[in-house]
Structure formats: structure tokens, C-alpha cells
Design an enzyme around this catalytic site. Structure first.
Site, PDB file in Angstrom:
ATOM      1  N   LYS A 128       0.856  -1.189   0.000  1.00 41.96           N
ATOM      2  CA  LYS A 128       0.000   0.000   0.000  1.00 41.96           C
ATOM      3  C   LYS A 128       0.879   1.221   0.000  1.00 41.96           C
ATOM      4  O   LYS A 128       2.026   1.174   0.456  1.00 41.96           O
ATOM      5  CB  LYS A 128      -0.870   0.022   1.261  1.00 41.96           C
ATOM      6  CG  LYS A 128      -2.092   0.896   1.158  1.00 41.96           C
ATOM      7  CD  LYS A 128      -3.222   0.138   0.487  1.00 41.96           C
ATOM      8  CE  LYS A 128      -4.539   0.846   0.541  1.00 41.96           C
ATOM      9  NZ  LYS A 128      -5.646  -0.078   0.317  1.00 41.96           N
TER      10      LYS A 128
HETATM   11  N1  GLU Z   1      -7.350   0.130  -2.947  1.00 42.57           N
HETATM   12  C1  GLU Z   1      -8.135  -1.041  -3.204  1.00 42.57           C
HETATM   13  C2  GLU Z   1      -8.184  -1.923  -1.978  1.00 42.57           C
HETATM   14  O1  GLU Z   1      -8.007  -1.468  -0.879  1.00 42.57           O
HETATM   15  C3  GLU Z   1      -7.710  -1.765  -4.475  1.00 42.57           C
HETATM   16  C4  GLU Z   1      -6.296  -2.240  -4.509  1.00 42.57           C
HETATM   17  C5  GLU Z   1      -5.874  -2.778  -5.877  1.00 42.57           C
HETATM   18  O2  GLU Z   1      -6.685  -2.856  -6.776  1.00 42.57           O
HETATM   19  O3  GLU Z   1      -4.696  -3.109  -5.985  1.00 42.57           O
HETATM   20  O4  GLU Z   1      -8.465  -3.094  -2.054  1.00 42.57           O
END
Ligand code: GLU
Length: 438
Positions: A128
Site C-alpha cells: 500500500k
Molecule cells: N485500494 C483497493 C483496496 O483497498 C484496491 C487495490 C488494488 O486494486 O490493488 O483493495
């Protein structure tokens, strides 16, 4: 002389204690995550000897992001990219732009990505990123410069086979396009697979924008069957009306449910007979908030938690459902569209009150599932139609949810612990197979 332990004997980790910023005593999101891991450890059997792996992010990068503001001054923002675990594949997870982003928060979000990706069995680890900035205060040019400089700075650890960012809170397709372009320019050729959630004309996938909300709706519908709830007459309350909450509300309304209350950063609106979701979506697209929507009453923000409803969908930020409001929630089912919206104390209160919680790590996994489809399509440069994408998404979500439901029944644990059992076993099994290097 004491007997040497046999190779098969699980041994206690010899590691040093966790450094203070990794400890559970401060119940920020990372502390919440550590408690969740502790809860699942007794169910991991022999694999529990690897559990320490889950308590330490593999890699965390903090970067300075300086940009020229439009007024000629230079501003510095702090950016992060954390790769929590890559045992099952490259890191994967979104990037959020928010004034309250911290390293500890991004660490927790990256760990939840590891769990989520393993829970739906897509071949990724967890990662993240984030920038501590309120994007509403930036012009479009400033936003682009922040995005590009951040991407350049984290360029040393991301890549289509290393770590693949995507949208999260306050980031969107345009920001993904700038990230893709910056990474591509730096390395000298177009690399669409370095991020997902891109515009469809630039290697994005059909259905990606709606995917998280569609996943929320899918698991909600599956869970409703188990508890004998009729979606077509259910009352729904939604916190957060962005990409996730807005799409989920739309799909529930299309299935006949009444969306009675919506809360966002601008306020809380209520309508007993059900809000007109398509007009509310148009209002939010024009004004940026649900506040000021004519066909609804305004209620105090704290009363949102007491609204008479069957389904509550927190689809905003972390720790919104907590010890202060969990006892007042009227819903029979909570579907976590956000990441980390429920604290462990609230989990216990809700469990005692027989409120079913569909945890983030399965309920909002639709987004990353279609991100996976996008990444696969980018590699093969062969694109699928929307019906195929939605059908595959629904199949993966249903199967993953059915597996988690069974584990919860078998072990008499919450769906959160069950999802962690499934996911942690998958992660730690690959950890064990790969072994330690060097
Ligand atoms: N931000 C989204 C989540 O928390 C998607 C992450 C992604 O598609 O890599 O799952």
C-alpha cells in the site's frame, strides 16, 4: 544434557521484540491488525511458527515529495510505499492521498492487502502507499506534480513484476494514468502493467471502477441468503459515497433495497422511504458531497449509527465503527466496504449482539480482483468484455465467501477470523515452501 529439538518441532521465534512503532499498544490501524493476527494464531497449526512474518512488513519506504506550487513556492509532502508480504507474488495495493495518512496506517493497509489477496486467492502479496496531503487543496497541476514526483521516488521498488499500485481513497483513473506515464518515461518504454485502475483507453479494464462496490453487493447478497434476509425489502445505510459506497448503494437499490441514510464528509442525509440513488449520485458528481441533496432530511452525524436499517455499509475510513457506537447500531449485517472500519472492541460488541460483520478482507476484495484481471489483460494485450469480467468477479467472490463461511462454521469463529485463517494459512504455506534466503 537436554535433548536437541527435532527438525519437525515448532520452535518459538528467537527474534528480538517488535520495535515500538510495530507494537500493538497504540491502537492505531497497525495495532488493530496485530490484534487480528493474534486472534487467528491459535488456528494456524504448525504454520504458526511462521506467524512472526505477518507482524513485520517486508519493506517500508518513506519519501520526500517536493513540488512547485502554483504560487511559486516549494511545498514538501511525505509519501510512503509499504510492501508487507510478497510470498505469494508481487506486492499489490492502492495509493491514498489524505491529510491524515501515516506510516503506521499504510503498514496496516498493506497487511490487510496481503490478507485480502490471499483470501480471494489472487497471486499477489500485499502492499500500500500514500501521501500525507489533502488533494482538495491542490490545483490539477499541483496534483499531477505530486503524483509524478511520488511515483519517481517509489520507482525503485514498484514495477509490473514487483509491486503494482492502484486507486484508493482520493485517487482515481487520471492519477493512475500519470503514475503509469511517469514510471514508463523513467524506464524508457510503456509499462501499462505497473498500475491498475487506469482509464480504459490506456490499458484499464472494463468493470474496474465498479468492481469494489459490486463485490460488496455480491458478498452481501450471499450472506443475506445464509441469514434469511430478503435484499429486495432491506433498508441500507451507507457511510462514504465515493467509488465504493456509491456503487454499492446503486446495486442494492437496483435489487429493490431502500437506501435510507448516507453519510459523507459533508454531513448525513436520511429518507425513510429510500433515497433516489441515481439522483444522489448525480448530485455528488456535481457538488462533491451528499450535503445539500434536496430530496432528503439532514440528521446529526452521530445519529447515523442509530438509523433503523438492516444493512450498514461503512465505506469510508478506518475505525468508524467503534466502542462508542457499536452498541447502538440497528443493522443485522455490516458489510465493510472500507478498509479497517471496525475496531476489535466493536467486533466483540457486535458479535455479542448477533450482528453479522462481513469483513473488509473479503467484502471489499472485488476491486483488487478486477485489478488482477486488468494486470493479466495488460500482459497479454488482449481485453475482455464487461460481461466476462463481471461474471468472473462474481464467481471468485462467491467461491471465496462460501469457503470463508464454512471455515467460520467449522471453527465457530467470526467471519473476520475465518478469513484470516484461510488467508494466513495460504501466505504462511508459501512462506514455508519458499524457505529463507540466503
Ligand atoms: N485500494 C483497493 C483496496 O483497498 C484496491 C487495490 C488494488 O486494486 O490493488 O483493495
Amino acid at each position: 544434557m537436554s535433548k536437541a529439538p527435532s527438525i519437525a518441532t515448532p520452535v518459538a521465534p528467537m527474534s528480538h521484540p517488535l520495535p515500538s512503532y510495530l507494537q500493538a499498544n497504540n491502537l492505531g490501524p497497525w495495532g488493530v491488525y496485530l490484534q487480528q493476527v493474534d486472534r487467528v494464531t491459535p488456528y494456524l497449526g504448525n504454520l504458526s511458527r511462521w506467524v512472526e512474518t505477518l507482524k513485520r512488513p517486508k519493506r517500508a519506504l518513506i519519501v520526500d515529495v517536493p513540488i512547485h506550487l502554483d504560487n511559486g513556492t516549494v511545498a514538501h509532502f511525505e509519501g510512503y510505499r509499504v510492501q508487507h508480504n510478497v510470498s505469494r507474488g508481487p506486492g499489490k495495493g492502492g495509493v491514498r492521498f489524505h491529510q491524515d495518512v501515516t506510516l503506521s496506517e499504510v503498514m496496516a493497509l498493506s497487511a490487510w492487502m496481503s490478507i485480502k489477496n490471499a483470501a480471494v486467492n489472487v497471486p499477489y502479496g500485499g502492499a500500500k502507499g500514500g501521501i500525507r496531503v489533502d488533494p482538495k487543496t491542490l490545483s490539477r497541476g499541483e496534483l499531477e506534480r505530486v503524483t509524478r514526483r511520488y511515483t519517481s521516488e517509489i520507482g525503485i521498488i514498484i514495477g509490473p513484476n514487483k509491486d503494482i499500485p492502484a486507486p484508493d481513497v482520493n485517487t482515481n483513473e487520471q492519477i493512475m494514468a500519470w503514475m503509469m506515464d511517469t514510471y514508463s518515461m523513467n524506464q524508457g518504454s510503456t509499462a501499462t502493467g505497473v498500475v491498475t485502475g487506469k482509464p480504459v483507453d490506456l490499458g484499464g479494464s472494463l468493470g474496474r471502477r465498479e468492481a469494489t462496490g459490486r463485490g460488496v453487493f455480491t458478498v452481501g447478497t450471499e450472506a443475506a441468503k445464509h441469514i434469511g434476509m430478503d435484499i429486495s425489502t432491506a433498508r441500507v445505510a451507507v457511510q462514504g459515497f465515493g467509488n465504493v459506497g456509491g456503487t454499492a448503494a446503486k446495486l442494492f437499490a437496483e435489487a429493490g433495497a431502500r437506501v435510507v441514510a448516507v453519510q459523507d464528509h459533508g454531513g448525513t442525509i436520511f429518507r425513510e422511504a429510500g433515497l433516489d440513488v441515481p439522483s444522489l449520485l448525480r448530485h455528488v458528481a456535481n457538488t462533491g458531497t451528499v450535503a445539500g441533496f434536496a430530496q432528503a432530511e439532514v440528521i446529526a452525524n452521530d445519529l447515523f449509527w442509530e438509523v433503523e436499517c438492516d444493512i450498514l455499509i461503512p465505506a469510508a475510513l478506518e475505525q468508524q465503527v467503534n466502542a462508542g457506537n457499536a452498541g447502538r447500531i440497528k443493522a443485522r449485517m455490516i458489510i465493510e466496504g472500507a478498509n479497517g472500519p471496525t475496531t476489535p472492541e466493536a467486533d466483540d460488541i457486535l458479535h455479542e449482539r448477533n450482528v453479522l460483520v462481513l469483513p473488509d478482507v473479503i467484502a471489499n476484495a472485488g476491486g483488487v480482483t478486477v485489478s488482477y484481471f486488468e494486470w493479466v489483460q495488460d500482459f497479454s494485450s488482449f481485453f475482455w468484455d464487461e460481461a466476462e469480467i463481471n461474471a468472473r468477479l462474481v464467481r471468485i467472490m462467491r467461491e471465496a465467501f462460501a469457503g470463508v463461511w464454512q471455515v467460520a462454521q467449522d471453527n465457530k469463529v467470526s467471519l473476520r477470523t475465518a478469513t484470516f485463517i484461510v488467508a494466513c494459512k495460504r501466505i504462511l504455506h508459501t512462506r514455508e515452501l519458499r524457505g529463507l534466503y540466503p
